[in-house]
Design an enzyme around this catalytic site. Structure first.
Site, PDB file in Angstrom:
ATOM      1  N   LYS A  22     -47.167  28.280  -9.145  1.00  0.00           N
ATOM      2  CA  LYS A  22     -45.970  27.641  -9.701  1.00  0.00           C
ATOM      3  C   LYS A  22     -45.858  26.190  -9.184  1.00  0.00           C
ATOM      4  O   LYS A  22     -45.629  25.264  -9.951  1.00  0.00           O
ATOM      5  CB  LYS A  22     -44.725  28.434  -9.286  1.00  0.00           C
ATOM      6  CG  LYS A  22     -43.428  27.695  -9.487  1.00  0.00           C
ATOM      7  CD  LYS A  22     -42.220  28.487  -9.047  1.00  0.00           C
ATOM      8  CE  LYS A  22     -41.821  28.303  -7.614  1.00  0.00           C
ATOM      9  NZ  LYS A  22     -41.225  27.005  -7.267  1.00  0.00           N
ATOM     10  N   ASN A  23     -46.044  26.030  -7.882  1.00  0.00           N
ATOM     11  CA  ASN A  23     -45.816  24.707  -7.281  1.00  0.00           C
ATOM     12  C   ASN A  23     -46.909  23.704  -7.620  1.00  0.00           C
ATOM     13  O   ASN A  23     -46.762  22.515  -7.351  1.00  0.00           O
ATOM     14  CB  ASN A  23     -45.659  24.831  -5.761  1.00  0.00           C
ATOM     15  CG  ASN A  23     -44.297  25.389  -5.402  1.00  0.00           C
ATOM     16  OD1 ASN A  23     -43.463  25.626  -6.279  1.00  0.00           O
ATOM     17  ND2 ASN A  23     -44.068  25.611  -4.120  1.00  0.00           N
ATOM     18  N   CYS A 118     -28.845  22.702  -2.963  1.00  0.00           N
ATOM     19  CA  CYS A 118     -29.659  23.904  -3.062  1.00  0.00           C
ATOM     20  C   CYS A 118     -29.343  24.765  -1.858  1.00  0.00           C
ATOM     21  O   CYS A 118     -28.984  24.264  -0.804  1.00  0.00           O
ATOM     22  CB  CYS A 118     -31.117  23.481  -3.075  1.00  0.00           C
ATOM     23  SG  CYS A 118     -32.268  24.770  -2.734  1.00  0.00           S
ATOM     24  N   ARG A 123     -31.669  18.801   0.589  1.00  0.00           N
ATOM     25  CA  ARG A 123     -32.776  18.404  -0.292  1.00  0.00           C
ATOM     26  C   ARG A 123     -32.510  17.109  -1.074  1.00  0.00           C
ATOM     27  O   ARG A 123     -32.459  17.105  -2.304  1.00  0.00           O
ATOM     28  CB  ARG A 123     -33.154  19.550  -1.231  1.00  0.00           C
ATOM     29  CG  ARG A 123     -33.516  20.799  -0.457  1.00  0.00           C
ATOM     30  CD  ARG A 123     -34.047  21.889  -1.310  1.00  0.00           C
ATOM     31  NE  ARG A 123     -35.465  21.736  -1.597  1.00  0.00           N
ATOM     32  CZ  ARG A 123     -36.179  22.652  -2.237  1.00  0.00           C
ATOM     33  NH1 ARG A 123     -35.608  23.735  -2.676  1.00  0.00           N
ATOM     34  NH2 ARG A 123     -37.461  22.463  -2.453  1.00  0.00           N
TER      35      ARG A 123
HETATM   36  C1  UD1 Z   1     -41.859  21.626  -2.130  1.00  0.00           C
HETATM   37  C2  UD1 Z   1     -42.012  23.002  -2.744  1.00  0.00           C
HETATM   38  C3  UD1 Z   1     -41.191  24.021  -1.975  1.00  0.00           C
HETATM   39  C4  UD1 Z   1     -41.556  23.973  -0.499  1.00  0.00           C
HETATM   40  C5  UD1 Z   1     -41.460  22.557   0.033  1.00  0.00           C
HETATM   41  C6  UD1 Z   1     -41.972  22.421   1.460  1.00  0.00           C
HETATM   42  C7  UD1 Z   1     -42.422  22.621  -5.097  1.00  0.00           C
HETATM   43  C8  UD1 Z   1     -41.918  22.691  -6.489  1.00  0.00           C
HETATM   44  N1  UD1 Z   1     -41.578  22.956  -4.124  1.00  0.00           N
HETATM   45  O1  UD1 Z   1     -40.474  21.269  -2.254  1.00  0.00           O
HETATM   46  O2  UD1 Z   1     -41.462  25.313  -2.509  1.00  0.00           O
HETATM   47  O3  UD1 Z   1     -40.668  24.801   0.221  1.00  0.00           O
HETATM   48  O4  UD1 Z   1     -42.241  21.662  -0.776  1.00  0.00           O
HETATM   49  O5  UD1 Z   1     -43.268  22.851   1.559  1.00  0.00           O
HETATM   50  O6  UD1 Z   1     -43.566  22.306  -4.856  1.00  0.00           O
HETATM   51  N2  UD1 Z   1     -36.671  15.389   2.033  1.00  0.00           N
HETATM   52  C9  UD1 Z   1     -35.828  14.325   2.220  1.00  0.00           C
HETATM   53  N3  UD1 Z   1     -35.789  13.349   1.267  1.00  0.00           N
HETATM   54  C10 UD1 Z   1     -36.560  13.381   0.144  1.00  0.00           C
HETATM   55  C11 UD1 Z   1     -37.436  14.481  -0.040  1.00  0.00           C
HETATM   56  C12 UD1 Z   1     -37.473  15.462   0.932  1.00  0.00           C
HETATM   57  O7  UD1 Z   1     -35.112  14.262   3.226  1.00  0.00           O
HETATM   58  O8  UD1 Z   1     -36.479  12.460  -0.678  1.00  0.00           O
HETATM   59  C13 UD1 Z   1     -36.738  16.469   3.059  1.00  0.00           C
HETATM   60  C14 UD1 Z   1     -36.293  17.817   2.512  1.00  0.00           C
HETATM   61  O9  UD1 Z   1     -34.906  17.981   2.545  1.00  0.00           O
HETATM   62  C15 UD1 Z   1     -37.023  18.775   3.448  1.00  0.00           C
HETATM   63  C16 UD1 Z   1     -38.338  18.035   3.738  1.00  0.00           C
HETATM   64  O10 UD1 Z   1     -38.087  16.655   3.432  1.00  0.00           O
HETATM   65  O11 UD1 Z   1     -36.307  18.928   4.635  1.00  0.00           O
HETATM   66  C17 UD1 Z   1     -39.538  18.509   2.949  1.00  0.00           C
HETATM   67  O12 UD1 Z   1     -39.187  18.583   1.575  1.00  0.00           O
HETATM   68  P1  UD1 Z   1     -40.269  18.398   0.417  1.00  0.00           P
HETATM   69  O13 UD1 Z   1     -41.646  18.532   1.031  1.00  0.00           O
HETATM   70  O14 UD1 Z   1     -39.971  17.167  -0.328  1.00  0.00           O
HETATM   71  O15 UD1 Z   1     -39.979  19.667  -0.478  1.00  0.00           O
HETATM   72  P2  UD1 Z   1     -40.023  19.752  -2.052  1.00  0.00           P
HETATM   73  O16 UD1 Z   1     -41.061  18.860  -2.602  1.00  0.00           O
HETATM   74  O17 UD1 Z   1     -38.653  19.673  -2.591  1.00  0.00           O
END
Ligand code: UD1
Length: 419
Positions: A22-23, A118, A123
């Site tokens: 999915k991811n 979420c 997030r």
């Molecule tokens: C993706 C995955 C999710 C997984 C996560 C971490 C998909 C669709 N989803 O989510 O299943 O749990 O990676 O492996 O692939 N953050 C910020 N600012 C931002 C972006 C992120 O502060 O602009 C923080 C988030 O809140 C979190 C951390 O960075 O604490 C990691 O998040 P991120 O790796 O971006 O997760 P997703 O891409 O949303």
């Protein structure tokens, strides 16, 4: 609303075929917006998040033909793609933000809804936006929408992410494919799904190289090619069924995978007491030995994935002695702990740590799923309880696990969906 009824205490035995990731599918589908060529994508999982992403692409004007039988899709985007991604579609799935990068790359402008909060944490998307601004994007946020524009088109730059983010790395890699000159992205996430996205983009004609452990270098290009691409396996689904086998003292063959991609998970499960036999595209995982306690910390790949944290917690409840899980990625990802405690677990949450007392016999209960991975952790616990459990709000589960009841039933579980 649909619920799941699970009656456990059965050893799971047989073969489970793992679906496409999915991811990995989500960013690859978003990246198709870059192209006006013919694209075929296969091995897409049939789950709600993928349906939502396809609806989002259609709402933007993508011409999509779905072939449900072999889980493939044909996309041919003509010129009239819209650059507006509405709240209705982005609110249910955070990955909707991934259309921002390709829309900016191709059309130099986009209006995309903020994905919103979420259950597992705040997030935000600040890292995506700040990085895009370094490619020349000006943006403002009004009434929950990101209005972004690159007047002169995107221009390559050197960008160091302040924190490792899977989504921001994906958005920026996609956006940079058309950026003028060279873009160097540092401190990137290097999850296998990102490698899958890079392979897809390369096959489409993009120039992308890994030039350091967490550094990706992209040369802007102008034209793309037709392509056909097969999505990688879902490593979180694989890990979930591996845990199910150990938990139930089962004997499962997990097929359609690449074990070397999930080495961290395999090593941890071996340490905890699983007997695992590995070959190129499958593993056999046998439980039944004493489950040991462990100290595990979630971290970006190649660390232990946060998306398997809830499932591992269930297993550690059965371990001998006290275990500890430290959650380093999301600040509020222990919602499942209180539901597991209602089934008899003894889990204490202290900040970002879960202290787990082992030797628990789970008891059946009526339960509430809170997010995707929490839902599956409740199923896992229910699979070990003699009594019946009822799991509510399983729409979370349907976002990411293809045919879960069927796959579990095929290996001996008693599980059914009721209204
Ligand atoms: C993706 C995955 C999710 C997984 C996560 C971490 C998909 C669709 N989803 O989510 O299943 O749990 O990676 O492996 O692939 N953050 C910020 N600012 C931002 C972006 C992120 O502060 O602009 C923080 C988030 O809140 C979190 C951390 O960075 O604490 C990691 O998040 P991120 O790796 O971006 O997760 P997703 O891409 O949303």
């Amino acid at each position: 609303m649909e619920k799941l009824e699970v009656t456990g205490a059965k050893r799971l035995k047989g073969t489970i075929k793992i679906s496409g990731s999915k991811n990995s599918s989500l960013p690859i589908l978003a990246a198709t917006l870059l192209s006006n060529k013919k694209i075929k994508i296969s091995n897409l999982p049939r789950v709600k998040d993928i349906e939502t992403m396809i609806s989002l692409l259609k709402s933007l004007g993508s011409k999509i033909k779905l072939n449900k039988k072999n889980k493939s899709i044909d996309i041919h985007n003509l010129k009239n793609i819209k650059t507006f991604a509405s709240y209705n579609l982005v609110k249910t799935m955070r990955a909707g933000i991934l259309v921002l990068g390709p829309l900016l790359a191709r059309f130099n402008k986009a209006k995309v809804s903020l994905p919103g909060g979420c259950a597992i944490g705040a997030r935000p998307v600040d890292i995506h936006l700040k990085a895009l601004s370094k490619l020349g994007v000006k943006y403002k946020i009004v009434d929950g929408y990101i209005y972004a524009k690159a007047q002169k088109g995107l221009i390559g730059n050197v960008i160091k992410f302040p924190k490792i983010s899977v989504g921001a790395t994906e958005n920026l890699i996609i956006a940079s494919c058309f950026a003028k000159g060279k873009t160097i992205l540092k401190n990137c996430a290097i999850e296998p799904e990102i490698m899958d996205l890079i392979n897809f983009l390369r096959k489409m004609g993009c120039s992308i190289k890994l030039t350091g452990r967490r550094t990706v270098t992209i040369l802007g290009i102008k034209t793309l090619k037709d392509l056909s691409y097969k999505i990688m396996f879902d490593r979180i689904e694989a890990g979930t069924y591996m845990i199910a086998s150990v938990l139930t003292g089962g004997n499962l063959k997990i097929i359609n995978i690449k074990p070397k991609i999930i080495k961290t998970e395999i090593d941890i499960l071996k340490k905890i007491g699983a007997n695992i036999k590995i070959n190129d595209t499958e593993i056999r995982i046998i439980g039944g030995n004493k489950i040991k306690s462990a100290k595990v910390t979630t971290s970006p790949y190649p660390g232990f994935p946060t998306d398997l944290q809830a499932q591992l917690m269930v297993l550690l409840c059965k371990g001998f002695g006290i275990s500890q899980i430290t959650e380093k990625i999301f600040e509020n990802r222990f919602m499942h702990a209180s539901e597991l405690n209602r089934m008899g677990a003894k889990i204490k949450i202290v900040g970002n740590k879960a202290i787990i007392q082992g030797n628990v016999d789970f008891k059946g209960a009526e339960l509430m799923a809170t997010d995707l991975r929490a839902s599956v952790s409740l199923i896992l616990a229910a699979l070990t309880a003699k009594e019946k459990s009822i799991i509510n709000r399983i729409y979370h589960l349907d976002r990411g696990y293809e045919d879960i009841e069927k796959k579990l039933r095929n290996v001996g579980a008693i599980i059914r969906r009721v209204l």
